[in-house]
Every structure is written in structure tokens, then in C-alpha cells.
Enzyme design. Structure first.
Site, PDB file in Angstrom:
ATOM      1  N   PRO A  17      14.853  31.547 -40.108  1.00  0.00           N
ATOM      2  CA  PRO A  17      15.109  32.999 -40.022  1.00  0.00           C
ATOM      3  C   PRO A  17      15.899  33.483 -41.230  1.00  0.00           C
ATOM      4  CG  PRO A  17      16.547  31.788 -38.510  1.00  0.00           C
ATOM      5  CD  PRO A  17      15.573  30.803 -39.070  1.00  0.00           C
ATOM      6  N   GLN A  74      15.421  35.579 -32.534  1.00  0.00           N
ATOM      7  CA  GLN A  74      16.795  35.090 -32.673  1.00  0.00           C
ATOM      8  C   GLN A  74      17.827  36.145 -32.285  1.00  0.00           C
ATOM      9  OE1 GLN A  74      19.143  34.299 -36.324  1.00  0.00           O
ATOM     10  NE2 GLN A  74      18.987  32.155 -35.731  1.00  0.00           N
ATOM     11  N   CYS A 105      25.222  31.722 -38.683  1.00  0.00           N
ATOM     12  CA  CYS A 105      25.395  32.738 -39.722  1.00  0.00           C
ATOM     13  C   CYS A 105      26.848  32.762 -40.208  1.00  0.00           C
ATOM     14  CB  CYS A 105      24.996  34.115 -39.186  1.00  0.00           C
ATOM     15  SG  CYS A 105      25.181  35.378 -40.462  1.00  0.00           S
ATOM     16  N   ASN A 205      17.471  21.396 -41.564  1.00  0.00           N
ATOM     17  CA  ASN A 205      17.401  22.587 -42.416  1.00  0.00           C
ATOM     18  C   ASN A 205      18.415  22.493 -43.550  1.00  0.00           C
ATOM     19  OD1 ASN A 205      18.810  25.808 -42.237  1.00  0.00           O
ATOM     20  ND2 ASN A 205      16.814  25.434 -43.155  1.00  0.00           N
ATOM     21  N   GLY A 229      13.752  27.846 -45.720  1.00  0.00           N
ATOM     22  CA  GLY A 229      14.159  29.231 -45.915  1.00  0.00           C
ATOM     23  C   GLY A 229      13.923  29.703 -47.331  1.00  0.00           C
TER      24      GLY A 229
HETATM   25  C1  LIG Z   1      18.872  36.046 -47.172  1.00  0.00           C
HETATM   26  C2  LIG Z   1      19.118  35.091 -46.051  1.00  0.00           C
HETATM   27  C3  LIG Z   1      19.179  35.567 -44.752  1.00  0.00           C
HETATM   28  C4  LIG Z   1      19.434  34.697 -43.687  1.00  0.00           C
HETATM   29  N1  LIG Z   1      19.427  35.182 -42.398  1.00  0.00           N
HETATM   30  C5  LIG Z   1      19.570  34.325 -41.356  1.00  0.00           C
HETATM   31  C6  LIG Z   1      19.450  34.773 -40.002  1.00  0.00           C
HETATM   32  O1  LIG Z   1      19.186  35.953 -39.724  1.00  0.00           O
HETATM   33  N2  LIG Z   1      19.635  33.858 -39.013  1.00  0.00           N
HETATM   34  C7  LIG Z   1      19.901  32.538 -39.267  1.00  0.00           C
HETATM   35  O2  LIG Z   1      20.055  31.743 -38.340  1.00  0.00           O
HETATM   36  N3  LIG Z   1      19.996  32.089 -40.539  1.00  0.00           N
HETATM   37  C8  LIG Z   1      19.822  32.931 -41.566  1.00  0.00           C
HETATM   38  N4  LIG Z   1      19.847  32.455 -42.846  1.00  0.00           N
HETATM   39  C9  LIG Z   1      20.011  31.011 -43.082  1.00  0.00           C
HETATM   40  C10 LIG Z   1      18.649  30.310 -43.206  1.00  0.00           C
HETATM   41  O3  LIG Z   1      17.927  30.386 -41.994  1.00  0.00           O
HETATM   42  C11 LIG Z   1      18.822  28.818 -43.571  1.00  0.00           C
HETATM   43  O4  LIG Z   1      19.590  28.214 -42.572  1.00  0.00           O
HETATM   44  C12 LIG Z   1      19.504  28.621 -44.910  1.00  0.00           C
HETATM   45  O5  LIG Z   1      18.987  29.492 -45.904  1.00  0.00           O
HETATM   46  C13 LIG Z   1      19.374  27.163 -45.387  1.00  0.00           C
HETATM   47  O6  LIG Z   1      18.023  26.804 -45.518  1.00  0.00           O
HETATM   48  P1  LIG Z   1      17.264  26.775 -46.959  1.00  0.00           P
HETATM   49  O7  LIG Z   1      18.048  25.848 -47.848  1.00  0.00           O
HETATM   50  O8  LIG Z   1      15.889  26.250 -46.634  1.00  0.00           O
HETATM   51  O9  LIG Z   1      17.268  28.163 -47.477  1.00  0.00           O
HETATM   52  C14 LIG Z   1      19.636  33.310 -43.928  1.00  0.00           C
HETATM   53  C15 LIG Z   1      19.575  32.850 -45.237  1.00  0.00           C
HETATM   54  C16 LIG Z   1      19.320  33.710 -46.300  1.00  0.00           C
HETATM   55  C17 LIG Z   1      19.225  33.158 -47.699  1.00  0.00           C
END
Ligand SMILES: Cc1cc2nc3c(=O)[nH]c(=O)nc-3n(C[C@H](O)[C@H](O)[C@H](O)COP(=O)(O)O)c2cc1C
Length: 326
Positions: A17, A74, A105, A205, A229
Site C-alpha cells: 500500500p 487498509q 506507517c 517487505n 512498493g
Molecule cells: C509514498 C509512500 C506511501 C506509503 N503509504 C503507505 C500506506 O498507506 N500504508 C502502509 O501500510 N504503508 C505505506 N507505505 C509503506 C510501503 O507500503 C512499504 O512498506 C515501504 O515502502 C517499504 O517497501 P519498499 O521498499 O518495497 O518500498 C508507503 C510508502 C511510500 C513510499
């Protein structure tokens, strides 16, 4: 309703997300490239329940496009009653595969009110929230968390056990603490400890961005799925590349034309859900991601930022394509 498949020979690839990004349009583009399941942007339980029925923000957040693959909705919040009630309502909409609780978050506006990753500091409350969602939801409930608040409070294993006891169906663990935000590297060894502690599936993740990192995350953690993400920003093809690597197959890189065609389709989806001005504002960041690293992109990106219509953007994209043909 479509369910998530947990076959060990085909671990599911989730789109993680991302607020402001993972709306139905972006999710569809990722699913076309092999993303197996996705999650909506985070939604405030209280905000959703108390907003006026017609409030557009929430209508858009809870939207699911026809033909989408399994979709989790979520929720964030810190009150078991609001969370349970929102889970009750959303699980009965007939749109989702599950309810996901945000315990990861790190944003101050979320943790400041006691929600998001702040919940990990209060295990009793975390348990009551999970229980309230499980008791009220018709659908499976999952929890997305971090390793903990900071180095001194790394309690992901403990929260995972509580979640399992309270009836959570699976967990997603981002291998960083709240304090780390996005710095350093996701720690797969620590996600492995969570995987060993519970019997429910754990999705790893953090920093999965290609076949190599995906294989490393799977092998080191022993997880049952991966959530991707940031690597998908401007690159929904990352899912196809990762799946190919997991299958031991080669993959083909999309060329600039395919990048631009996808950007155009993304814009068309966006225009279907918003007025022209809003769609254009929303699309700016995506256009920049789709053309990142391309010869001449910096100049075009700057012009896109001030473009007032999609026709203008189209002329700029064509100009970029021509430049790269020359
Ligand atoms: C712009 C942005 C918005 C995000 N919004 C959410 C969110 O709404 N809910 C959530 O659980 N994590 C959120 N995350 C975290 C991501 O889901 C993920 O856990 C995090 O980016 C690490 O994964 P990655 O290295 O693949 O990016 C957000 C991350 C980014 C960069």
C-alpha cells in the site's frame, strides 16, 4: 470474492500500500504485469465512518475496479471501536479479499494520534484492535507492521504472536523500525525471526526491487510472499521481472515506447476518475517516474510540471520519444 493464493511454489507478489499512489488505476497496471494482490491506500477508520456519504475522497479510496485481483482494504486508527466498525462495514461491501490493519506507517500525522506504527508500542491496544477487526469482519484480517518503534523496541515477534492469537490471517513485515523511516536497509534476518515465530503466512517487505533481491528476501526470511512498493513507481514491469526470476526465466525490459504507452493509459484511467485539473496534478509524479533515466527527461519533466492540459503533456511525451529516436 477472489482470495489470495499461498502456494509455496508460487509465492504471491503483493503491491504494497502507498498513500497517494496505489489507487485502482495504478493497481490495474501492476496487476497486468503479474502483481497477484494489492492493498488500497490507507484509510482512516473514523474518517471513513464519519465522512458525509457522498464525500468524494472516501468514495475514491474504497473504490475497486472490475477485474481487479484480490484487494485488501487498509485501515488506520487507534480506537478498537472505530476500527471494528469500519471493518464491519467494509467487509460487507463485497469488494475485498480482506481487511488490512496499518501498524507500520511512520508519518508523524498518523503516529502523532497514536495510529500506524505507534500501535506497536502498546501491545495491549494493538491486540484489542486486531481482535475488534477480526470479530467484526466477514473477511480475513491481516496486519502490516515494522520491526518495532526503534532499536530499543523491536517487538515485531511479540506483535506477530499477538496477531496470530487474535485471529489474524497473515502478516506483512517491513524490515525497518519506525525511527529508521526509509533509511538503511530492510533487515531480512529480523523478518526471518517473525516467520519462525508464527504459523500464519508472513509477507516480507522492504527493498525488494528485482529478481535478485526477491530471491534473497524469500531465501533469508522463509516468508510466504513478497510486498513491493517503491520499486513499482514508474515500473509496474518489476512484477513480471521478479516472477520470471523466481521461475528461473529471462525477462524482457520494456522500451521507452512501452513506458510512454503505459503512462498514457495510466493518464486515461486517471481522467476517467477525476476532472482534468485533478487528474493532471495527480499524474505529474507518475509521468516523471515513467520517463526517469531517459535521455532528455529532465527538461521534459520540468515542462510537464507546468503543463496545463493533457494535450500539452502529450506533445511533450511525443517530443521525448522523437528525441530518443534520433
Ligand atoms: C509514498 C509512500 C506511501 C506509503 N503509504 C503507505 C500506506 O498507506 N500504508 C502502509 O501500510 N504503508 C505505506 N507505505 C509503506 C510501503 O507500503 C512499504 O512498506 C515501504 O515502502 C517499504 O517497501 P519498499 O521498499 O518495497 O518500498 C508507503 C510508502 C511510500 C513510499
Amino acid at each position: 470474492m477472489k482470495e489470495i493464493s499461498w502456494r509455496r511454489e508460487k509465492p504471491p507478489l503483493f503491491l504494497a500500500p502507498m498513500a497517494g499512489i496505489t489507487d485502482w488505476a495504478f493497481r490495474l497496471l501492476c496487476q497486468e504485469q503479474g502483481c497477484d494482490a494489492a492493498t488500497t491506500e490507507m484509510i482512516s477508520a473514523q474518517g471513513f465512518l464519519t465522512a458525509k456519504k457522498q464525500k468524494n475522497t472516501y468514495q475514491l479510496l474504497v473504490r475497486r475496479a472490475p477485474f481487479e485481483k484480490p484487494l485488501l482494504v487498509q485501515l488506520f486508527g487507534c480506537d478498537p471501536q472505530w476500527m471494528g466498525e469500519a471493518a464491519h462495514v467494509l467487509s460487507r461491501m463485497g469488494r475485498y479479499a480482506g481487511i488490512d490493519i496499518n501498524m507500520g506507517c511512520p508519518a508523524k500525522k498518523v503516529t502523532g494520534s497514536g495510529s500506524g506504527s505507534r500501535l506497536m508500542l502498546d501491545e495491549g491496544l494493538a491486540g484489542r484492535i486486531i481482535s475488534a477487526c477480526v470479530q467484526n469482519s466477514l473477511l480475513p484480517v491481516s496486519v502490516k507492521m515494522r520491526l518495532g518503534w526503534d532499536e530499543e523496541h523491536e517487538n515485531a515477534v511479540s506483535i506477530a504472536r499477538i496477531a496470530e492469537q487474535e485471529g489474524a490471517a497473515f502478516l506483512t513485515v517491513h524490515g525497518r523500525t519506525t525511527k529508521q523511516q526509509y533509511s538503511g536497509k530492510a533487515d531480512y534476518e529480523k523478518i526471518a525471526a517473525v516467520c519462525r515465530a508464527v504459523r500464519i503466512p508472513v509477507v516480507a517487505n522492504g527493498d525488494v526491487c528485482d529478481g535478485e533481491s526477491a530471491l534473497r528476501a524469500l531465501n533469508v526470511t522463509g516468508c510466504r510472499g513478497l510486498a513491493i512498493g517503491r520499486a513499482a513507481l514508474g515500473d509496474p514491469w518489476v512484477f513480471a521481472r521478479i516472477r520470471a526470476a523466481l521461475n528461473g526465466e529471462a525477462s524482457v525490459q520494456p522500451d521507452l515506447h512501452e513506458h510512454l504507452q503505459t503512462a498514457r493509459r495510466h493518464a486515461a484511467y486517471m481522467r476517467a476518475g477525476h476532472d482534468e485539473r485533478t487528474a493532471l496534478l495527480e499524474m505529474r509524479k507518475f509521468f516523471a517516474w515513467y520517463i526517469k533515466g531517459v535521455y532528455g527527461a529532465a527538461e521534459i519533466r520540468a515542462k510537464i510540471t507546468t503543463a496545463g492540459t493533457f494535450d500539452e503533456v502529450e506533445r511533450l511525451l511525443t517530443e521525448l520519444e522523437e528525441k530518443n529516436k534520433a
